[in-house]
Enzyme design. Structure first.
Site, PDB file in Angstrom:
ATOM      1  CB  CYS A  49      12.233  24.785  18.386  1.00 36.34           C
ATOM      2  SG  CYS A  49      12.125  23.052  18.884  1.00 36.34           S
ATOM      3  CD  GLN A 111      17.298  18.262  20.037  1.00 40.28           C
ATOM      4  OE1 GLN A 111      16.263  17.735  19.657  1.00 40.28           O
ATOM      5  NE2 GLN A 111      17.945  19.139  19.313  1.00 40.28           N
ATOM      6  CG  MET A 188      15.859  20.015  14.532  1.00 39.99           C
ATOM      7  SD  MET A 188      15.136  18.662  15.494  1.00 39.99           S
ATOM      8  CE  MET A 188      14.639  19.556  16.961  1.00 39.99           C
TER       9      MET A 188
END
Length: 414
Positions: A49, A111, A188
């Site tokens: 993202c 992450q 997520m």
């Protein structure tokens, strides 16, 4: 070997640009092979993202930029102002910083390391990794582990999931009177669901394309599940909507949100769109009773507590600088490989030629001792002809430098 990183991230491009060059994991293998066929020797694509980056072994990084634009049916000049091209040492340092969480919107977040490992696995399976990128990522993951083991870079890190929860609290105060909807069921959303579940809202619902995965996540947080297809009829039920899917097109349109707000009698709705490309049409955020935030809007919140991690970041940068130097040393040795190979091939040709001559002489009945003597003399002359000729032809400082080099090469110490 020419290493380059070409890409965009949250610091160089807004989400409206990043969503146009994003890749879904299921399309990466085909994209990598296509990139490979456009003159890029090795390639891996990292798309999250917050970034889309092409790690390449190529003589011309411009080819990678043009390919990225063409693949997404964009004009190169439309994305060029937002792109960065990092050569060699800068590309190595960038990879190390990204994997260590130093280049993330959330400083020190873990992450990204998993996302990078997945990108490398996909490239490996697609057959687009070679010696250079294999070594780069092997070192990258090793450095990331070293940074996390020896510094507190991940301590007090405010994740996007936690930031979403904090923002919701700023809008509603306590969350125990809210109905929360999660759209998607990926990593997520799973992280967000855990954070919101800890605040014990009135209800937690997971909407997903496949009911089975939605039910699995819902069960883990004590919630219920629904199909994405039912969203238009049920959106009005929810006060908080968190979405992060892999859809290429918006799932929640302006019209759907308008209808939901009317049905809610203009009761506020808090929406967080963590997807890239975006799941919610941005125009929905212009409605009076809608508080819509994108991944970029959360940046300010995730900066909170940053000061506590600056010292750890400085320690991490020092580790990375040292490891970059080590990697560049390896890269320099690799650049000598073609010369070493050519040198050995030339010596092998001389050996085979002289061996053939010796065999013929032996077949004619010549004295073996004399044949061996002639063979060794011929090999010595052939192998030393080049250096001797170069030294005799050189003059001045060139001769002195060449003489010193030859003494070093042949370990002549007197």
């Amino acid at each position: 070997m020419h290493l380059f990183t070409v890409g965009v991230n949250h610091t160089t491009a807004p989400v409206s640009i990043r969503e146009n060059v994003a890749f879904q994991n299921e399309h990466l293998s085909g994209a990598l092979r296509d990139l490979n066929s456009h003159g890029i020797r090795e390639a891996a694509i990292l798309s999250t993202c917050n970034r889309t980056e092409l790690y390449c072994n190529t003589d011309d990084p411009q080819k990678a930029l043009e390919w990225l634009a063409n693949y997404h049916r964009l004009k190169p000049q439309a994305i060029a102002p937002y792109m960065y091209t990092l050569p060699q040492e800068n590309a190595v340092k960038h990879a190390f910083r990204v994997a260590s969480g130093l280049d993330s919107m959330v400083l020190g977040e873990a992450q990204i390391l998993g996302q990078m490992k997945q990108a490398v696995r996909i490239a490996e399976n697609a057959g687009t990794l070679g010696t250079l990128l294999h070594k780069l990522f092997q070192r990258t993951f090793s450095v990331a582990k070293e940074v996390r083991t020896n510094t507190n870079i991940g301590a007090n890190s405010v994740s996007l999931a936690a930031a979403s929860t904090r923002l919701a609290q700023r809008i509603f105060g306590a969350l125990n009177n809210q109905h929360v909807l999660f759209i998607g069921a990926g990593e997520m959303i799973e992280l967000c669901a855990e954070h919101f579940a800890a605040h014990r809202p009135l209800s937690l619902t997971v909407a997903n394309r496949t009911l089975e995965r939605g039910q699995e996540l819902a069960a883990s947080i004590g919630g219920t599940s629904m199909l994405l297809a039912d969203l238009p009829d049920r959106l009005a039920e929810f006060d908080i909507v968190i979405t992060s899917t892999a859809s290429q097109l918006p799932i929640v349109g302006l019209g759907m949100v308008e209808r939901a707000i009317r049905a809610r009698k203009h009761k506020p709705m808090f929406m967080v769109d963590l997807a890239v490309p975006r799941d919610i049409e941005p125009e929905a955020g212009e409605l009076d009773d809608v508080f819509l935030y994108t991944v970029d809007d959360l940046a300010q919140i995730v900066q909170e507590g940053m000061e506590n991690r600056q010292e750890a970041a400085a320690e991490a940068e020092a580790i990375i600088d040292m490891r970059v130097e080590n990697f560049m040393q390896w890269l320099k040795t690799r650049s000598a490989v073609p010369t070493i190979r050519a040198l050995r091939e030339q010596a092998e040709r001389h050996r085979l030629n002289e061996l053939e001559k010796a065999r013929k002489l032996l077949a004619r009945g010549h004295d073996p001792a004399q044949v061996l003597d002639a063979l060794s003399n011929a090999l010595t002359n052939k192998l030393l002809h080049g250096p001797s000729h170069a030294l005799n032809s050189a003059t001045g400082e060139d001769r002195e430098q060449l003489e010193a080099t030859l003494r070093q090469l042949y370990q002549i110490h007197h």
